[in-house]
Motif scaffolding. Structure first.
Motif, PDB file in Angstrom:
ATOM      1  N   HIS A 161      44.276  39.958  50.045  1.00 30.91           N
ATOM      2  CA  HIS A 161      43.454  40.183  48.797  1.00 30.91           C
ATOM      3  C   HIS A 161      44.466  40.983  47.834  1.00 30.91           C
ATOM      4  N   TRP A 173      44.876  47.565  43.819  1.00 35.13           N
ATOM      5  CA  TRP A 173      46.063  47.019  44.521  1.00 35.13           C
ATOM      6  C   TRP A 173      46.258  48.073  45.552  1.00 35.13           C
ATOM      7  N   ILE A 183      46.263  38.649  45.456  1.00 31.91           N
ATOM      8  CA  ILE A 183      45.557  38.061  44.235  1.00 31.91           C
ATOM      9  C   ILE A 183      45.645  39.002  43.026  1.00 31.91           C
ATOM     10  N   LEU A 184      45.665  40.086  43.449  1.00 36.02           N
ATOM     11  CA  LEU A 184      45.515  41.102  42.451  1.00 36.02           C
ATOM     12  C   LEU A 184      46.991  41.335  41.832  1.00 36.02           C
ATOM     13  N   ASN A 200      34.614  37.489  47.493  1.00 34.52           N
ATOM     14  CA  ASN A 200      33.734  38.473  48.148  1.00 34.52           C
ATOM     15  C   ASN A 200      32.450  38.323  47.817  1.00 34.52           C
ATOM     16  N   THR A 258      38.765  35.501  40.530  1.00 35.13           N
ATOM     17  CA  THR A 258      39.118  34.646  41.937  1.00 35.13           C
ATOM     18  C   THR A 258      38.744  35.562  43.213  1.00 35.13           C
ATOM     19  N   HIS A 259      39.188  36.895  43.076  1.00 36.48           N
ATOM     20  CA  HIS A 259      38.982  37.718  44.129  1.00 36.48           C
ATOM     21  C   HIS A 259      37.477  38.272  44.219  1.00 36.48           C
ATOM     22  N   GLU A 264      39.375  39.097  54.196  1.00 33.36           N
ATOM     23  CA  GLU A 264      39.882  40.171  53.241  1.00 33.36           C
ATOM     24  C   GLU A 264      41.436  40.252  53.205  1.00 33.36           C
TER      25      GLU A 264
END
Length: 329
Positions: free
Chosen positions: A181, A145, A184-185, A267, A262-263, A178
């Motif tokens: 993101h 993160w 998301i984390l 990618n 998901t992340h 990107e």
């Protein structure tokens, strides 16, 4: 005049006017050249033939009175004064060829560093609850993160990459995919009771900031090398994330693992791991001097990335508080 360690200019082009002034040649308005080791007429002819089309070898061959060492000293002196350009193409190779060599270097270095890192060894061996501690997994997400939250440090400087429009478009497309993101984390961290306020209060590990700062430096000062780091950072050739698979095998909650997957899938589906190759395919020529620089710096990058994982392993398998808080200082 003794000149050492100066590369001979292959096709010299005199970039100033030549005038004859009695016993000297006038170069522009500021420089005077006096012939001492050869007739002035020979010197004048040699200078006038420095047109960017004629090689220095040919000039010397067709002027018997002009010895090679004198010609080399003359060229070096003129070059030192900024009066010469070299129109000869430097040795170069295609970007597609260069990136394959760099990938071989990365793989060889990873074999002795990242692939043997205790963090990844633990992930690969994890099969049952407890094999991968929740604290260590949480720590990995915390540092990721921090890394993603600071991604603009090193992505933003190259978004306006001027030398190549196709590369610039690839980079902007990548950044648009990107962006966000880190949020998301954060959903994974929220599942283990860490809030955005907690993360704002948290200090990244030194190894995390070292990696961020190095990438930011390269993005600002050596974008070509920065591009070469993206393959490893984005998981080139990866079909699944070993860390996420380890979390799944040991039975961690889907509320924690789901956002990570998901992340990773974003990618993988967007082909981010292939970005470096796509960039280098758009670069038709890279000078050999640049290739040597890229190769020389690659071990440092891999070692910094390895140190990032080692930092995660040391801190989050230890007894220190999970977060290194600014408010505790």
């Amino acid at each position: 005049m003794q000149i050492e360690d100066i590369q001979t200019i292959g096709r010299p082009r005199l970039n100033t006017e030549i005038r004859v002034g009695g016993t000297a040649l006038l170069l522009g308005d500021r420089h005077t050249l006096v012939a001492r080791d050869l007739p002035q007429s020979v010197l004048e002819r040699a200078l006038r033939r420095m047109d960017g089309a004629t090689t220095l070898d040919r000039i010397v061959a067709e002027e018997p009175a002009l010895r090679r060492e004198v010609a080399d000293d003359l060229v070096a002196s003129l070059d030192g004064l900024g009066l010469l350009d070299d129109t000869a193409l430097p040795p170069f190779r295609s970007g597609s060829e260069v990136i394959l060599e760099l990938e071989e270097l990365v793989e060889a270095r990873c074999e002795t560093t990242i692939y043997r890192n205790p963090f990844w060894q633990t992930c690969l061996a994890a099969n049952a609850p407890g094999d991968l501690p929740q604290r260590l997994a949480t720590g990995m997400v915390i540092e990721n993160w921090h890394f993603l939250f600071r991604e603009s440090y090193f992505d933003a400087p190259v978004l306006s990459y001027v030398p190549n429009t196709a590369v610039r478009l690839l980079l902007n497309e990548f950044f648009s995919e990107e962006y966000g993101h880190d949020e998301i984390l954060l959903r994974s961290l929220t599942h283990v009771s860490l809030t955005y306020a907690d993360m704002q209060d948290a200090i990244p590990l030194p190894e995390t900031m070292a990696l961020c700062n190095a990438l930011a430096y390269w993005a600002h000062n050596d974008p070509l090398f920065f591009f070469s780091t993206l393959g490893l950072l984005e998981g080139q050739g990866m079909k699944e994330d070993s860390f996420i698979e380890a979390c799944t095998r040991v039975g961690m909650d889907d509320g924690f693992v789901g956002p990570l997957r998901t992340h990773a899938n974003i990618n993988i589906d967007a082909g981010h791991g292939n970005l470096t190759r796509l960039i280098f395919q758009q670069i038709p020529a890279i000078a050999e001097t640049d290739v040597r620089r890229l190769k020389a710096q690659m071990p440092l990058f891999v070692d910094l990335y390895d140190a990032f994982y080692s930092g995660v392993w040391r801190h989050y398998t230890g007894d220190a508080p999970l977060l290194r808080r600014v408010s505790d200082l």
